[in-house]
Design an enzyme around this catalytic site. Structure first.
Site, PDB file in Angstrom:
ATOM      1  N   ASP A 180      11.596  25.872 -26.788  1.00 33.32           N
ATOM      2  CA  ASP A 180      11.840  25.517 -25.325  1.00 33.32           C
ATOM      3  C   ASP A 180      10.689  26.462 -24.653  1.00 33.32           C
ATOM      4  OD1 ASP A 180      14.525  24.226 -23.540  1.00 33.32           O
ATOM      5  OD2 ASP A 180      12.761  25.070 -22.659  1.00 33.32           O
ATOM      6  N   ASP A 235       5.454  26.000 -25.946  1.00 35.74           N
ATOM      7  CA  ASP A 235       5.123  24.715 -25.283  1.00 35.74           C
ATOM      8  C   ASP A 235       4.729  23.699 -26.168  1.00 35.74           C
ATOM      9  OD1 ASP A 235       4.254  23.883 -22.070  1.00 35.74           O
ATOM     10  OD2 ASP A 235       3.787  22.521 -23.792  1.00 35.74           O
ATOM     11  N   SER A 283      14.779   6.292 -21.226  1.00 35.91           N
ATOM     12  CA  SER A 283      15.720   6.256 -20.193  1.00 35.91           C
ATOM     13  C   SER A 283      15.734   4.915 -19.562  1.00 35.91           C
ATOM     14  CB  SER A 283      14.832   7.182 -18.831  1.00 35.91           C
ATOM     15  OG  SER A 283      15.411   6.900 -17.591  1.00 35.91           O
ATOM     16  N   TYR A 297       6.874   9.257 -13.594  1.00 42.87           N
ATOM     17  CA  TYR A 297       7.906   9.591 -14.541  1.00 42.87           C
ATOM     18  C   TYR A 297       8.323   8.610 -15.401  1.00 42.87           C
ATOM     19  CZ  TYR A 297      12.433  10.356 -16.613  1.00 42.87           C
ATOM     20  OH  TYR A 297      13.553  10.300 -17.179  1.00 42.87           O
ATOM     21  N   LYS A 334       7.616   7.547 -19.515  1.00 49.75           N
ATOM     22  CA  LYS A 334       8.765   6.962 -20.727  1.00 49.75           C
ATOM     23  C   LYS A 334       8.317   5.681 -21.432  1.00 49.75           C
ATOM     24  CE  LYS A 334      11.334  10.530 -20.378  1.00 49.75           C
ATOM     25  NZ  LYS A 334      11.477  11.445 -21.404  1.00 49.75           N
ATOM     26  N   LEU A 338      22.920  13.086  -8.008  1.00 50.68           N
ATOM     27  CA  LEU A 338      24.143  12.653  -7.123  1.00 50.68           C
ATOM     28  C   LEU A 338      25.148  14.187  -7.393  1.00 50.68           C
ATOM     29  CD1 LEU A 338      25.790  11.439  -5.250  1.00 50.68           C
ATOM     30  CD2 LEU A 338      26.391   9.698  -7.229  1.00 50.68           C
ATOM     31  N   ARG A 398      17.387   5.417  -0.109  1.00 46.94           N
ATOM     32  CA  ARG A 398      16.222   6.368  -0.621  1.00 46.94           C
ATOM     33  C   ARG A 398      14.915   5.586  -1.389  1.00 46.94           C
ATOM     34  NH1 ARG A 398      17.855  10.872  -5.264  1.00 46.94           N
ATOM     35  NH2 ARG A 398      18.247   8.908  -6.462  1.00 46.94           N
TER      36      ARG A 398
END
Ligand code: UFG
Length: 341
Positions: free
Chosen positions: A34, A61, A128, A153, A157, A205, A299
């Site tokens: 990490d 990294d 995702s 983003y 993916k 959320l 949004r």
């Protein structure tokens, strides 16, 4: 007996830390990488308290090929990698596209290169449901065509998935890969020793809901109620992070058993869609808290509704989630209270 070593990049992060716990409890030896760009040391203490042992950590990294090589060399026999390490904020990716492509796509390339050098041939990749864009039909199966991503983003993916499929299909390939397409991870470990640690004002959320209930935020704003859904608010598939973590253990085991195709894709969700209003009501039921909320504007970029068809993950991977929405939300609340205390 010696534990099978699995490298977990981003192992101090939200999903990574829960996966580290589940891997260890399933008999594996997780090894964490990490860079703490979006995670904190406290996650490591939490993991140690849950497991009663320290998990090896390398503070590097994934873009640093030399540092990665040193980890692979020092650890010796790594049997597989779970690659969580990535930047994940949709809005931020619009501001910093170059950083997102470098950090998400660049680091995968570096990792794949080093894995090949060291003969490590099993990879679980964090994808995702964002790859589906705005789907034409619900629920989405793994065969649902992917759509052009509406953020850098999301594009990273999709690119990473493409790279992994191309690598898998090369004639001399020896890598086996499972792409897990996560729906919306929520919740925290039952011990409340690890959980999500949003930095600053939460964009997602559930942390916004728990921080509002805890009095840290004035009011939740529901992002629009005029979508074409039964109550007008967005629908998502909220999956308990511990269930999601367990999917990684099953995926790693499948790779090590050399079952299936060289590259496979699975949705990881519950198969249930819940609206934002349903989440608010479920939170109130699960915790006894009254939530102060209002309806605000939609949004930009939000997909109206998406949830998973989980037939393939149930039948092929043998994986099914077990937590209810209420259980997941109760665990988020317990975690929020633990953070506050
Ligand atoms: N929402 C609100 N108010 C808030 C925050 C969120 O109403 O204060 C709504 C959103 O509009 C959305 C739902 O709650 O309808 C869930 O929003 P999140 O931000 O928690 O999650 P998203 O579905 O937008 O994003 C998640 C992941 C992303 C991933 C995306 C793929 O966080 O990494 O799913 O669809 F890209």
């Amino acid at each position: 007996m010696e534990r099978t070593k699995i490298l977990v990049t981003g192992g101090a992060g939200y999903i990574g830390s829960h996966a580290v716990v589940e891997l260890y409890e399933a008999g594996f030896q997780p090894v964490i990488i990490d860079n703490f760009s979006n995670s904190r040391e406290s996650a490591l203490r939490g993991i140690e308290e849950i497991l009663g042992v320290k998990v090896p950590l390398h503070r590097i990294d994934c873009n640093d090929a030399e540092a990665l090589r040193a980890v692979f060399a020092e650890e010796g026999s790594l049997h597989g990698v779970i690659h969580f390490a990535a930047s994940k904020a949709v809005g931020e990716s619009m501001q910093k596209p170059l950083e997102y492509y470098q950090n998400n796509v660049g680091s995968l390339l570096t990792l794949l290169q080093v894995m090949r050098e060291f003969g490590v041939e099993a990879l679980v990749f964090s994808s995702s449901c964002t790859v589906y864009g705005v789907p034409d039909a619900l629920p989405v199966t793994e065969q649902t065509p992917t759509k052009k991503a509406n953020s850098p983003y999301g594009a990273t993916k999709q690119m990473c998935e493409d790279i992994l499929r191309d690598v898998a299909n090369a004639p001399d390939n020896t890598l086996r890969t499972i792409l897990l397409r996560y729906f919306n991870p929520i919740g925290a470990h039952a011990s409340a020793k690890i959980g999500e640690l949003p930095l600053g004002v939460p964009q997602n959320l559930i942390p916004y809901v728990t921080q509002t209930a805890a009095g840290m935020r004035e009011q939740l704003t529901i992002n629009g109620n005029t979508y074409d859904t039964p109550d007008g608010t967005n629908i998502r598939d909220y999956v308990h992070v511990v269930d999601l973590a367990k999917a990684h253990v099953v995926a790693v085991q499948r790779l090590l058993d050399q079952k299936g195709e060289t590259v496979e894709t699975f949705n990881v969700g519950t198969g249930r869609g819940n609206s934002v209003l349903e989440v608010v009501q479920a939170f109130e039921r699960a915790t006894g808290q009254q939530l102060n909320y209002k309806i605000g504007p939609a949004r930009p970029g939000d997909v109206p509704a998406i949830y998973a068809d989980v037939t393939k993950s149930v039948e092929t991977l043998g994986f099914r989630t077990s937590a209810s929405l209420e259980e997941a939300l109760a665990s988020s609340w317990k975690w929020q209270l633990a953070l506050k205390g």
